[in-house]
Motif scaffolding. Structure first.
Motif, PDB file in Angstrom:
ATOM      1  N   GLU A 132       0.838  -1.204   0.000  1.00  0.00           N
ATOM      2  CA  GLU A 132       0.000   0.000   0.000  1.00  0.00           C
ATOM      3  C   GLU A 132       0.874   1.256   0.000  1.00  0.00           C
ATOM      4  N   ALA A 133       1.944   1.237   0.804  1.00  0.00           N
ATOM      5  CA  ALA A 133       2.860   2.383   0.813  1.00  0.00           C
ATOM      6  C   ALA A 133       3.524   2.535  -0.552  1.00  0.00           C
ATOM      7  N   TYR A 134       3.870   1.419  -1.184  1.00  0.00           N
ATOM      8  CA  TYR A 134       4.469   1.461  -2.516  1.00  0.00           C
ATOM      9  C   TYR A 134       3.484   2.066  -3.527  1.00  0.00           C
ATOM     10  N   ARG A 135       2.222   1.567  -3.460  1.00  0.00           N
ATOM     11  CA  ARG A 135       1.217   2.114  -4.388  1.00  0.00           C
ATOM     12  C   ARG A 135       1.019   3.611  -4.157  1.00  0.00           C
ATOM     13  N   ALA A 136       0.971   4.008  -2.877  1.00  0.00           N
ATOM     14  CA  ALA A 136       0.795   5.431  -2.569  1.00  0.00           C
ATOM     15  C   ALA A 136       1.990   6.236  -3.088  1.00  0.00           C
ATOM     16  N   ALA A 137       3.197   5.696  -2.911  1.00  0.00           N
ATOM     17  CA  ALA A 137       4.391   6.399  -3.392  1.00  0.00           C
ATOM     18  C   ALA A 137       4.384   6.483  -4.914  1.00  0.00           C
ATOM     19  N   VAL A 138       3.982   5.377  -5.566  1.00  0.00           N
ATOM     20  CA  VAL A 138       3.913   5.382  -7.038  1.00  0.00           C
ATOM     21  C   VAL A 138       2.875   6.397  -7.500  1.00  0.00           C
ATOM     22  N   GLU A 139       1.704   6.394  -6.829  1.00  0.00           N
ATOM     23  CA  GLU A 139       0.664   7.365  -7.200  1.00  0.00           C
ATOM     24  C   GLU A 139       1.139   8.790  -6.974  1.00  0.00           C
ATOM     25  N   ALA A 140       1.814   9.023  -5.853  1.00  0.00           N
ATOM     26  CA  ALA A 140       2.320  10.366  -5.561  1.00  0.00           C
ATOM     27  C   ALA A 140       3.379  10.764  -6.584  1.00  0.00           C
ATOM     28  N   ALA A 141       4.276   9.844  -6.900  1.00  0.00           N
ATOM     29  CA  ALA A 141       5.325  10.138  -7.883  1.00  0.00           C
ATOM     30  C   ALA A 141       4.705  10.360  -9.256  1.00  0.00           C
ATOM     31  N   THR A 142       3.721   9.515  -9.583  1.00  0.00           N
ATOM     32  CA  THR A 142       3.051   9.676 -10.885  1.00  0.00           C
ATOM     33  C   THR A 142       2.308  11.009 -10.934  1.00  0.00           C
ATOM     34  N   GLY A 143       1.628  11.342  -9.834  1.00  0.00           N
ATOM     35  CA  GLY A 143       0.926  12.632  -9.768  1.00  0.00           C
ATOM     36  C   GLY A 143       1.897  13.796  -9.889  1.00  0.00           C
ATOM     37  N   ALA A 144       3.016  13.721  -9.177  1.00  0.00           N
ATOM     38  CA  ALA A 144       4.017  14.789  -9.246  1.00  0.00           C
ATOM     39  C   ALA A 144       4.606  14.870 -10.646  1.00  0.00           C
ATOM     40  N   CYS A 145       4.856  13.705 -11.232  1.00  0.00           N
ATOM     41  CA  CYS A 145       5.405  13.672 -12.594  1.00  0.00           C
ATOM     42  C   CYS A 145       4.415  14.285 -13.581  1.00  0.00           C
ATOM     43  N   ASP A 146       3.145  13.850 -13.469  1.00  0.00           N
ATOM     44  CA  ASP A 146       2.114  14.391 -14.365  1.00  0.00           C
ATOM     45  C   ASP A 146       1.964  15.889 -14.182  1.00  0.00           C
ATOM     46  N   ALA A 147       2.008  16.348 -12.933  1.00  0.00           N
ATOM     47  CA  ALA A 147       1.905  17.787 -12.668  1.00  0.00           C
ATOM     48  C   ALA A 147       3.099  18.525 -13.260  1.00  0.00           C
ATOM     49  N   ALA A 148       4.296  17.958 -13.113  1.00  0.00           N
ATOM     50  CA  ALA A 148       5.492  18.598 -13.661  1.00  0.00           C
ATOM     51  C   ALA A 148       5.414  18.622 -15.185  1.00  0.00           C
ATOM     52  N   ILE A 149       4.950  17.531 -15.784  1.00  0.00           N
ATOM     53  CA  ILE A 149       4.815  17.485 -17.248  1.00  0.00           C
ATOM     54  C   ILE A 149       3.765  18.487 -17.706  1.00  0.00           C
ATOM     55  N   ALA A 150       2.656  18.543 -16.974  1.00  0.00           N
ATOM     56  CA  ALA A 150       1.598  19.500 -17.336  1.00  0.00           C
ATOM     57  C   ALA A 150       2.120  20.932 -17.213  1.00  0.00           C
ATOM     58  N   GLU A 151       2.867  21.179 -16.149  1.00  0.00           N
ATOM     59  CA  GLU A 151       3.448  22.517 -15.959  1.00  0.00           C
ATOM     60  C   GLU A 151       4.423  22.831 -17.083  1.00  0.00           C
ATOM     61  N   ALA A 152       5.278  21.845 -17.396  1.00  0.00           N
ATOM     62  CA  ALA A 152       6.264  22.055 -18.464  1.00  0.00           C
ATOM     63  C   ALA A 152       5.562  22.242 -19.815  1.00  0.00           C
ATOM     64  N   THR A 153       4.508  21.456 -20.041  1.00  0.00           N
ATOM     65  CA  THR A 153       3.754  21.587 -21.293  1.00  0.00           C
ATOM     66  C   THR A 153       3.114  22.962 -21.396  1.00  0.00           C
ATOM     67  N   LYS A 154       2.534  23.405 -20.296  1.00  0.00           N
ATOM     68  CA  LYS A 154       1.905  24.722 -20.277  1.00  0.00           C
ATOM     69  C   LYS A 154       2.935  25.811 -20.546  1.00  0.00           C
ATOM     70  N   ALA A 155       4.083  25.671 -19.845  1.00  0.00           N
ATOM     71  CA  ALA A 155       5.146  26.674 -20.024  1.00  0.00           C
ATOM     72  C   ALA A 155       5.642  26.656 -21.474  1.00  0.00           C
ATOM     73  N   ARG A 156       5.831  25.452 -22.034  1.00  0.00           N
ATOM     74  CA  ARG A 156       6.289  25.345 -23.429  1.00  0.00           C
ATOM     75  C   ARG A 156       5.270  25.955 -24.376  1.00  0.00           C
ATOM     76  N   ASP A 157       3.994  25.591 -24.154  1.00  0.00           N
ATOM     77  CA  ASP A 157       2.949  26.117 -25.029  1.00  0.00           C
ATOM     78  C   ASP A 157       2.881  27.643 -24.935  1.00  0.00           C
ATOM     79  N   GLU A 158       3.033  28.158 -23.719  1.00  0.00           N
ATOM     80  CA  GLU A 158       3.014  29.608 -23.553  1.00  0.00           C
ATOM     81  C   GLU A 158       4.223  30.243 -24.246  1.00  0.00           C
ATOM     82  N   HIS A 159       5.381  29.609 -24.102  1.00  0.00           N
ATOM     83  CA  HIS A 159       6.575  30.148 -24.749  1.00  0.00           C
ATOM     84  C   HIS A 159       6.472  30.064 -26.266  1.00  0.00           C
ATOM     85  N   VAL A 160       5.950  28.970 -26.762  1.00  0.00           N
ATOM     86  CA  VAL A 160       5.784  28.815 -28.211  1.00  0.00           C
ATOM     87  C   VAL A 160       4.795  29.850 -28.716  1.00  0.00           C
ATOM     88  N   GLU A 161       3.717  30.014 -27.976  1.00  0.00           N
ATOM     89  CA  GLU A 161       2.710  30.986 -28.386  1.00  0.00           C
ATOM     90  C   GLU A 161       3.299  32.402 -28.374  1.00  0.00           C
TER      91      GLU A 161
END
Length: 164
Positions: free
Chosen positions: A113-142
């Motif tokens: 359960e701790a592993y799943r929670a850590a994976v979910e947290a890491a996946t959530g953080a990764c997705d958030a970082a990717i979303a942030e980076a995508t947003k920043a890239r899209d804003e910079h490209v725009e």
């Protein structure tokens, strides 16, 4: 010196004394002499001794049988006690192993359960970082396209002023 039991029995020789005439006639039997009386007592004593010896042997034999029975009872009790102790030890071991296995399963479940929670947290953080980076890239490209478009527009305006 041989015991009374080992001695060969000798026939008892009795010397008869001549009884008085009046004693024989009055009793109808012969009178006993002192030696006959002593011999009779000795025979009775020997018979009593032999009987006592048989009784002692019988008592020793009975005692031996009672001791053997007591030993067998003690041995059986010891065996039953051993069997009960072994059975209890095996039962205790089985219970301890069951508790340990349950504890192990609980710990494994918590770790998973701790592993799943850590994976979910890491996946959530990764997705958030990717979303942030995508947003920043899209804003910079725009923004870059906007700057490009503005630069091109200015260049055409300058060219169109020159070309006229």
């Amino acid at each position: 010196m041989p015991s009374q039991k080992d001695r060969p029995k000798k026939p008892i020789e009795v010397k008869e004394e001549v009884p008085a005439e009046g004693a024989e006639a009055a009793a109808g039997e012969r009178p006993k002499s002192a030696l006959d009386e002593v011999m009779s007592q000795a025979e009775r004593a020997y018979a009593a001794y032999m009987d006592a010896e048989r009784q002692v042997a019988k008592a020793y034999h009975e005692n031996e049988m009672q001791v053997a029975k007591a030993y067998k009872r003690a041995e059986a009790q010891s065996h039953r006690s051993y069997e009960a102790t072994v059975a209890q030890a095996l039962k205790d071991r089985e219970q301890a192993m069951t508790r340990a296995a349950a504890t192990r399963e609980g710990i494994i479940a918590k770790a998973e359960e701790a592993y799943r929670a850590a994976v979910e947290a890491a996946t959530g953080a990764c997705d958030a970082a990717i979303a942030e980076a995508t947003k920043a890239r899209d804003e910079h490209v725009e923004k870059a396209w906007k700057v490009r478009d503005e630069t091109i527009e200015q260049a055409w305006q300058i060219y169109s002023k020159i070309a006229r």
